[in-house]
Design a protein around this motif. Sequence first.
Motif, PDB file in Angstrom:
ATOM      1  N   VAL A 123      32.761  56.913  39.362  1.00  0.00           N
ATOM      2  CA  VAL A 123      33.822  57.909  39.531  1.00  0.00           C
ATOM      3  C   VAL A 123      33.234  59.209  40.074  1.00  0.00           C
ATOM      4  O   VAL A 123      33.881  59.905  40.867  1.00  0.00           O
ATOM      5  N   THR A 124      32.018  59.527  39.708  1.00  0.00           N
ATOM      6  CA  THR A 124      31.357  60.716  40.245  1.00  0.00           C
ATOM      7  C   THR A 124      31.028  60.520  41.725  1.00  0.00           C
ATOM      8  O   THR A 124      31.195  61.436  42.532  1.00  0.00           O
ATOM      9  N   ALA A 125      30.568  59.317  42.067  1.00  0.00           N
ATOM     10  CA  ALA A 125      30.203  59.031  43.453  1.00  0.00           C
ATOM     11  C   ALA A 125      31.423  58.946  44.362  1.00  0.00           C
ATOM     12  O   ALA A 125      31.376  59.391  45.516  1.00  0.00           O
ATOM     13  N   LEU A 126      32.504  58.374  43.852  1.00  0.00           N
ATOM     14  CA  LEU A 126      33.724  58.173  44.643  1.00  0.00           C
ATOM     15  C   LEU A 126      34.928  58.773  43.917  1.00  0.00           C
ATOM     16  O   LEU A 126      35.783  58.050  43.402  1.00  0.00           O
ATOM     17  N   PRO A 127      35.003  60.101  43.846  1.00  0.00           N
ATOM     18  CA  PRO A 127      36.074  60.723  43.058  1.00  0.00           C
ATOM     19  C   PRO A 127      37.477  60.463  43.601  1.00  0.00           C
ATOM     20  O   PRO A 127      38.448  60.578  42.862  1.00  0.00           O
ATOM     21  N   ASP A 128      37.609  60.102  44.860  1.00  0.00           N
ATOM     22  CA  ASP A 128      38.936  59.840  45.434  1.00  0.00           C
ATOM     23  C   ASP A 128      39.340  58.380  45.335  1.00  0.00           C
ATOM     24  O   ASP A 128      40.403  58.006  45.815  1.00  0.00           O
ATOM     25  N   SER A 129      38.519  57.553  44.709  1.00  0.00           N
ATOM     26  CA  SER A 129      38.859  56.142  44.536  1.00  0.00           C
ATOM     27  C   SER A 129      39.765  55.992  43.317  1.00  0.00           C
ATOM     28  O   SER A 129      39.306  56.023  42.170  1.00  0.00           O
ATOM     29  N   ILE A 130      41.040  55.833  43.593  1.00  0.00           N
ATOM     30  CA  ILE A 130      42.019  55.720  42.515  1.00  0.00           C
ATOM     31  C   ILE A 130      41.738  54.483  41.667  1.00  0.00           C
ATOM     32  O   ILE A 130      41.805  54.528  40.445  1.00  0.00           O
ATOM     33  N   ILE A 131      41.412  53.392  42.320  1.00  0.00           N
ATOM     34  CA  ILE A 131      41.214  52.131  41.593  1.00  0.00           C
ATOM     35  C   ILE A 131      40.032  52.225  40.628  1.00  0.00           C
ATOM     36  O   ILE A 131      40.089  51.691  39.524  1.00  0.00           O
ATOM     37  N   LEU A 132      38.954  52.904  41.020  1.00  0.00           N
ATOM     38  CA  LEU A 132      37.821  53.085  40.101  1.00  0.00           C
ATOM     39  C   LEU A 132      38.207  53.965  38.918  1.00  0.00           C
ATOM     40  O   LEU A 132      37.810  53.687  37.784  1.00  0.00           O
ATOM     41  N   CYS A 133      38.974  55.001  39.177  1.00  0.00           N
ATOM     42  CA  CYS A 133      39.428  55.872  38.081  1.00  0.00           C
ATOM     43  C   CYS A 133      40.316  55.104  37.111  1.00  0.00           C
ATOM     44  O   CYS A 133      40.182  55.241  35.893  1.00  0.00           O
ATOM     45  N   PHE A 134      41.210  54.274  37.661  1.00  0.00           N
ATOM     46  CA  PHE A 134      42.062  53.454  36.796  1.00  0.00           C
ATOM     47  C   PHE A 134      41.220  52.473  35.988  1.00  0.00           C
ATOM     48  O   PHE A 134      41.470  52.260  34.796  1.00  0.00           O
ATOM     49  N   ALA A 135      40.233  51.861  36.629  1.00  0.00           N
ATOM     50  CA  ALA A 135      39.376  50.896  35.933  1.00  0.00           C
ATOM     51  C   ALA A 135      38.606  51.579  34.802  1.00  0.00           C
ATOM     52  O   ALA A 135      38.500  51.030  33.696  1.00  0.00           O
ATOM     53  N   TYR A 136      38.084  52.761  35.067  1.00  0.00           N
ATOM     54  CA  TYR A 136      37.337  53.488  34.045  1.00  0.00           C
ATOM     55  C   TYR A 136      38.260  53.902  32.897  1.00  0.00           C
ATOM     56  O   TYR A 136      37.895  53.784  31.718  1.00  0.00           O
TER      57      TYR A 136
END
Length: 161
Positions: free
Chosen positions: A84-97
């Motif tokens: 999430v730090t590396a790709l802050p605009d990745s919605i799917i990673l934020c949702f997964a986290y």
Amino acid sequence: MLARPPRGQLREENQKMIWRQLIEFELKNTQRLSPQEVKLRVTFTYNQALLCLYHHADVWYDAAMYQMQMGSPDEAAKWLERAVTALPDSIILCFAYADFEESRKNTKAAQALYEKLLTRRNDSIIYIQYQKFLRRIDVRYCVTIFYFFNKKNSHKFVGGK
């Protein structure tokens, strides 16, 4: 190949396929190493793959899920936090986290992730997912999302940008 945002080129897909094959090879444990040594080798391989696939969310997610499969939820959380730090605009990673933190009964961290994402992006899907999350944890918090949305977007149509 240097790390660049994905452009959908054949070269990128080939590079990703090569790294996935190497990870699968390490998982086969042809050297008959102990499980801990295999875990270290696979983790090292994921770290090496991210040198050139840094902007690929699926590689970050796979690395975190591998840590979960190996029984290391704290390591998986670290991988997802790095992602999430590396790709802050990745919605799917934020949702997964956020889902991962919710599954660990860490609802405060999950709520903070949703709220941080809401301050960065103004997409309806984020509000929808946040509202579903709030309903799952406690009905009383549903008012929070409407307040947050109305305060930030009082002049905009709910479904549009």
